[in-house]
Design an enzyme around this catalytic site. Structure first.
Site, PDB file in Angstrom:
ATOM      1  N   GLN A 134      -9.935   7.585  10.408  1.00  0.00           N
ATOM      2  CA  GLN A 134      -8.960   7.269   9.362  1.00  0.00           C
ATOM      3  C   GLN A 134      -9.670   7.029   8.035  1.00  0.00           C
ATOM      4  O   GLN A 134     -10.548   6.173   7.950  1.00  0.00           O
ATOM      5  CB  GLN A 134      -8.162   6.020   9.763  1.00  0.00           C
ATOM      6  CG  GLN A 134      -7.228   5.486   8.691  1.00  0.00           C
ATOM      7  CD  GLN A 134      -6.421   4.297   9.169  1.00  0.00           C
ATOM      8  OE1 GLN A 134      -5.433   4.460   9.879  1.00  0.00           O
ATOM      9  NE2 GLN A 134      -6.836   3.099   8.797  1.00  0.00           N
ATOM     10  N   GLY A 135      -9.284   7.767   6.996  1.00  0.00           N
ATOM     11  CA  GLY A 135      -9.889   7.622   5.675  1.00  0.00           C
ATOM     12  C   GLY A 135      -8.940   6.965   4.692  1.00  0.00           C
ATOM     13  O   GLY A 135      -8.285   7.657   3.894  1.00  0.00           O
ATOM     14  N   TYR A 136      -8.861   5.648   4.733  1.00  0.00           N
ATOM     15  CA  TYR A 136      -7.982   4.892   3.838  1.00  0.00           C
ATOM     16  C   TYR A 136      -8.802   4.067   2.828  1.00  0.00           C
ATOM     17  O   TYR A 136      -8.841   4.350   1.650  1.00  0.00           O
ATOM     18  CB  TYR A 136      -7.094   3.944   4.645  1.00  0.00           C
ATOM     19  CG  TYR A 136      -5.791   4.530   5.133  1.00  0.00           C
ATOM     20  CD1 TYR A 136      -5.593   5.910   5.224  1.00  0.00           C
ATOM     21  CD2 TYR A 136      -4.747   3.707   5.532  1.00  0.00           C
ATOM     22  CE1 TYR A 136      -4.403   6.437   5.679  1.00  0.00           C
ATOM     23  CE2 TYR A 136      -3.550   4.223   5.992  1.00  0.00           C
ATOM     24  CZ  TYR A 136      -3.373   5.588   6.072  1.00  0.00           C
ATOM     25  OH  TYR A 136      -2.189   6.097   6.530  1.00  0.00           O
ATOM     26  N   SER A 137      -9.481   3.022   3.333  1.00  0.00           N
ATOM     27  CA  SER A 137     -10.125   2.052   2.453  1.00  0.00           C
ATOM     28  C   SER A 137     -11.270   2.664   1.647  1.00  0.00           C
ATOM     29  O   SER A 137     -11.947   3.588   2.096  1.00  0.00           O
ATOM     30  CB  SER A 137     -10.671   0.876   3.274  1.00  0.00           C
ATOM     31  OG  SER A 137      -9.626   0.155   3.881  1.00  0.00           O
ATOM     32  N   SER A 169     -14.016   3.601  11.373  1.00  0.00           N
ATOM     33  CA  SER A 169     -14.427   3.578  12.772  1.00  0.00           C
ATOM     34  C   SER A 169     -14.519   5.003  13.306  1.00  0.00           C
ATOM     35  O   SER A 169     -13.699   5.867  12.959  1.00  0.00           O
ATOM     36  CB  SER A 169     -13.422   2.791  13.617  1.00  0.00           C
ATOM     37  OG  SER A 169     -13.340   1.457  13.190  1.00  0.00           O
ATOM     38  N   GLU A 253       1.187   1.264  13.592  1.00  0.00           N
ATOM     39  CA  GLU A 253      -0.158   0.983  14.094  1.00  0.00           C
ATOM     40  C   GLU A 253      -0.160  -0.056  15.202  1.00  0.00           C
ATOM     41  O   GLU A 253      -1.019  -0.025  16.077  1.00  0.00           O
ATOM     42  CB  GLU A 253      -1.036   0.506  12.931  1.00  0.00           C
ATOM     43  CG  GLU A 253      -2.479   0.304  13.284  1.00  0.00           C
ATOM     44  CD  GLU A 253      -3.323  -0.015  12.072  1.00  0.00           C
ATOM     45  OE1 GLU A 253      -4.558  -0.062  12.213  1.00  0.00           O
ATOM     46  OE2 GLU A 253      -2.765  -0.217  10.988  1.00  0.00           O
ATOM     47  N   SER A 378      -5.719  -7.598   5.155  1.00  0.00           N
ATOM     48  CA  SER A 378      -6.056  -9.026   5.173  1.00  0.00           C
ATOM     49  C   SER A 378      -4.812  -9.881   5.372  1.00  0.00           C
ATOM     50  O   SER A 378      -3.678  -9.425   5.201  1.00  0.00           O
ATOM     51  CB  SER A 378      -6.743  -9.410   3.861  1.00  0.00           C
ATOM     52  OG  SER A 378      -5.819  -9.328   2.781  1.00  0.00           O
ATOM     53  N   GLU A 380      -3.717 -12.102   3.451  1.00  0.00           N
ATOM     54  CA  GLU A 380      -2.964 -12.177   2.199  1.00  0.00           C
ATOM     55  C   GLU A 380      -2.032 -10.977   2.042  1.00  0.00           C
ATOM     56  O   GLU A 380      -0.875 -11.112   1.624  1.00  0.00           O
ATOM     57  CB  GLU A 380      -3.938 -12.243   1.014  1.00  0.00           C
ATOM     58  CG  GLU A 380      -4.742 -13.526   0.917  1.00  0.00           C
ATOM     59  CD  GLU A 380      -5.933 -13.569   1.867  1.00  0.00           C
ATOM     60  OE1 GLU A 380      -6.590 -14.606   1.928  1.00  0.00           O
ATOM     61  OE2 GLU A 380      -6.204 -12.555   2.554  1.00  0.00           O
TER      62      GLU A 380
END
Length: 398
Positions: A134-137, A169, A253, A378, A380
């Site tokens: 997964q290429g998100y962050s 990951s 998810e 997170s 938050e």
């Protein structure tokens, strides 16, 4: 509310238990308990072979429409999906290297993809043949996903992708990656983003660098895209629909997989309790009470997960689940160290300065759980989602 399973699920449970018992032998026997959170780097090649074994047995994507493969002649019911997940965890079967493809990509394609995308990618996932990451962050856009900078520029029948992703990951072993990138530079924040399916085997255009953590492991990676190519037909939901697709994926998810996770949590709690018995810490009334509280909270999490799998779930259910298990798991790691006392800081008796020593399972648990309230969104961010989607509070736009 009745959280039990029907009598028709009992036969399915026996079938799943028998299949796992027969297959987790020979070369696969050594994989028991390997490759879970915090140790996803272990036995990658062997676990990939296990993924193909699962595919051959029809145990990948058992809840999907039968057009794309999986168990039996029709999609397994939700209760059977839960049964399979529970039996898999109880058998201590290895951590899945294909879980991103099965549990994240596949539901996303079923919800937002077109027929050509589903036909191309889902059967390969169901056979255990193609692995995904997964290429998100990004370094400056982790929880603030809308601030990402990775760009995808249309070039004829393809897109050229340039940028950096982080905390990925299984990137070193994946065949494909779904990447959230900006395809319209005139737009900002969540507008102008697209969800692209990108092949990872592009030497010189994609570089994977492992990230060494304080636990000594490197299951996360940073990935650099330098003109990487994605087919124009592999944009899910169409150009500019990336935010809708990406947030839809995040809502999917945490489903049945949450129950699998909780069985792993129960095994870790048993290990901490066993250590408390061995070292006498269970006689401490404060520690005893904290262990009881951990056990009770785990039961509540299970009931909440089962409730939210059905109609009782809602737009904030995944965020509530993440808040519950993230804090619980982190407290368990802290409790493991308190049970051990000063001995928790010691390495193995045969340690030599010539080589770094391996952490034991409880030490790894403590260090890995430091990240539980950060990764995957997170605390938050989860509270902001609940505030907006459940409580209807106004969003602060940047």
């Amino acid at each position: 509310m009745d959280f039990g399973f029907g009598s028709t699920d009992d036969g399915f449970r026996s079938e799943a238990r028998q299949w796992l018992g027969e297959r987790l032998t020979g070369p696969f026997a050594a994989l028991a308990g390997r490759g879970g959170p915090g140790s996803e780097h272990e036995d990658a090649a062997e676990r990939r072979a296990w993924e193909r074994e699962l595919g051959a047995g029809g145990w990948i994507g058992i809840g999907w429409d039968r057009t794309h493969g999986g168990y039996g002649n029709r999609a397994a019911s939700l209760t059977r999906q839960v049964v399979w997940a529970e039996e898999y965890a109880r058998a201590r079967a290895p951590g899945r290297v294909g879980h991103i493809g099965e549990n994240l990509l596949a539901p996303t394609l079923l919800a937002f993809g077109d027929a050509a995308q589903r036909d191309r990618f889902l059967p390969a996932v169901a056979r255990g043949e193609e692995l995904w990451c997964q290429g998100y962050s990004e370094p400056d856009a982790g929880s603030d996903l809308a601030g990402l900078r990775t760009a995808a520029v249309r070039d004829g029948a393809a897109y050229r992708i340039t940028g950096q992703k982080i905390w990925m990951s299984l990137a070193a072993d994946a065949d494909w990656c779904f990447v959230l990138a900006r395809t319209d530079p005139r737009e900002r924040r969540r507008r102008g983003l697209s969800f692209l399916l990108v092949p990872m085997d592009q030497p010189g255009r994609i570089e994977v660098r492992p990230i060494r953590q304080m636990s000594g492991t490197a299951e996360f990676n940073e990935v650099f895209f330098d003109g990487a190519v994605a087919d124009a037909g592999h944009v899910v939901g169409g150009e500019g629909a990336g935010w809708r697709v990406a947030t839809g994926l995040l809502a999917l998810e945490r489903g049945v997989s949450t129950l699998v996770q909780q069985i792993g949590f129960a095994a870790e709690l048993d290990e901490v309790i066993g250590e408390a018995v061995r070292c006498g810490a269970l006689d401490d009334p404060v520690l005893h009470g904290q262990l009881v509280r951990q056990w009770a909270e785990l039961r509540v999490m299970r009931w909440n997960a089962l409730r939210t799998l059905g109609a009782a779930g809602g737009p904030g259910a995944p965020s509530v689940a993440k808040l519950l298990w993230g804090g619980w798991h982190q407290r368990l790691g802290e409790l493991a160290m308190r049970v051990r006392g000063a001995a928790a800081a010691l390495g193995p008796a045969d340690w030599s300065p010539a080589a770094p020593y391996e952490l034991d399972p409880l030490q790894r648990l403590f260090l890995f759980t430091r990240a539980d309230t950060v990764y995957g969104g997170s605390d938050e961010i989860q509270r902001n989602i609940i505030a907006g989607r459940v409580l209807g509070l106004p969003r602060l736009e940047q």
